[in-house]
Design an enzyme around this catalytic site. Structure first.
Site, short mmCIF file in Angstrom:
data_model
loop_
_atom_site.label_atom_id
_atom_site.label_comp_id
_atom_site.label_asym_id
_atom_site.label_seq_id
_atom_site.Cartn_x
_atom_site.Cartn_y
_atom_site.Cartn_z
N GLU A 82 0.82 -1.23 0.00
CA GLU A 82 0.00 0.00 0.00
C GLU A 82 0.84 1.26 0.00
OE1 GLU A 82 -3.17 0.71 -0.58
OE2 GLU A 82 -3.23 -1.41 -1.08
N LYS A 106 3.69 1.68 -1.49
CA LYS A 106 4.09 1.88 -2.89
C LYS A 106 2.93 2.43 -3.71
CE LYS A 106 7.52 -1.61 -3.95
NZ LYS A 106 7.83 -2.77 -4.78
N ASP A 158 10.95 -3.36 -9.43
CA ASP A 158 11.79 -4.09 -8.50
C ASP A 158 12.76 -3.06 -7.98
OD1 ASP A 158 12.40 -6.49 -7.14
OD2 ASP A 158 14.22 -6.69 -8.31
N PHE A 215 8.54 3.78 4.16
CA PHE A 215 8.41 2.38 4.58
C PHE A 215 9.73 1.69 4.27
CE2 PHE A 215 6.78 3.01 0.31
CZ PHE A 215 7.39 2.02 -0.44
N GLY A 216 9.83 0.44 4.66
CA GLY A 216 11.03 -0.33 4.33
C GLY A 216 12.29 0.25 4.96
N ASP A 230 13.56 3.20 4.51
CA ASP A 230 13.57 4.67 4.56
C ASP A 230 14.16 5.25 5.86
OD1 ASP A 230 12.65 5.23 2.00
OD2 ASP A 230 10.54 5.21 2.59
N LYS A 263 9.58 13.30 -0.94
CA LYS A 263 10.13 11.98 -1.22
C LYS A 263 9.92 11.61 -2.68
CE LYS A 263 10.03 7.15 -0.07
NZ LYS A 263 9.31 6.04 0.50
N HIS A 320 14.10 7.19 -5.79
CA HIS A 320 14.42 6.29 -6.90
C HIS A 320 13.15 5.90 -7.64
CE1 HIS A 320 13.33 4.07 -3.37
NE2 HIS A 320 13.39 2.88 -3.93
#
Length: 202
Positions: free
Chosen positions: A12, A14, A71, A154-155, A157, A177, A182
């Site tokens: 979510e 993303k 990816d 998230f992840g 970050d 952001k 990226h």
């Protein structure tokens, strides 16, 4: 020509980023879940691009729609580019990012700033019903921070530090952001390719 694009993710966080950036294409953007699709995709590519293409093509064949897939991951110079394409599966898929982030910071404990270089990279693939697959790429350079900071994103970050801003990517607003990330860069590059392709398809 359908008026929707399926993005091959169930993340979510993303999907929010993707919708913000692709909003002006005027197409409905659905996650796999929203499209009612479920697939176990073996991402056995050797690069981010290969994995994105595998995902996009697999879901395109299932759905018949235009499918985007990305990816992305974190490359840490001191760790020889790890976790790289294994970013999501690093230390096991069910391991929380809190644990993953702490483990990376622990591995870099005592490492000086000049050797803490890292980048987020993202490859996006778009698979079309006519069999064509387009790809786009984006990266952002930074460092691994010494402590986790920020509630956004998230992840990885909270440990990805941007020296020029003095913040981690988890401390940026969603707009900031998207501007530098990226995925933001790759999505904007892909958006131009999509515009052209959709124009050609009429």
């Amino acid at each position: 020509m359908g008026n929707k694009i399926i993005f091959a993710t169930s993340n979510e966080g993303k999907m929010k980023e993707i919708r913000m950036i692709l909003a002006d294409l005027g197409l409905e953007i659905q996650s796999m879940k929203e499209a009612g699709l479920c697939a176990d995709i073996v991402e056995d590519g050797a690069t981010f691009e290969e994995n994105a293409c595998i995902k996009a093509s697999t879901i395109q064949k299932l759905s018949g729609e235009i499918v985007l897939a990305d990816d992305s991951g974190l490359e840490v110079d001191y760790l020889g580019g790890a976790p790289g394409i294994y970013s999501a599966r690093y230390m096991g898929e069910d391991t929380s990012y809190e644990i993953k982030n702490q483990a990376i910071m622990d591995k870099l404990a005592g490492v000086k700033d000049t050797e803490r270089g890292a980048r987020f990279v993202c490859a996006i693939a778009a698979a079309f019903p006519d069999g064509e697959v387009l790809t786009a790429y984006g990266a952002v350079e930074g460092q691994i921070s010494r402590k986790s900071a920020g509630e956004g994103g998230f992840g990885y970050d909270p440990i990805f530090y941007l020296p020029e801003r003095g913040l981690t990517t988890a401390e940026l607003s969603p707009e900031e952001k998207n501007e530098i990330s990226h995925r933001g860069k790759a999505l904007r590059a892909m958006k131009e390719k999509l515009r052209k392709k959709l124009g050609d398809m009429g």
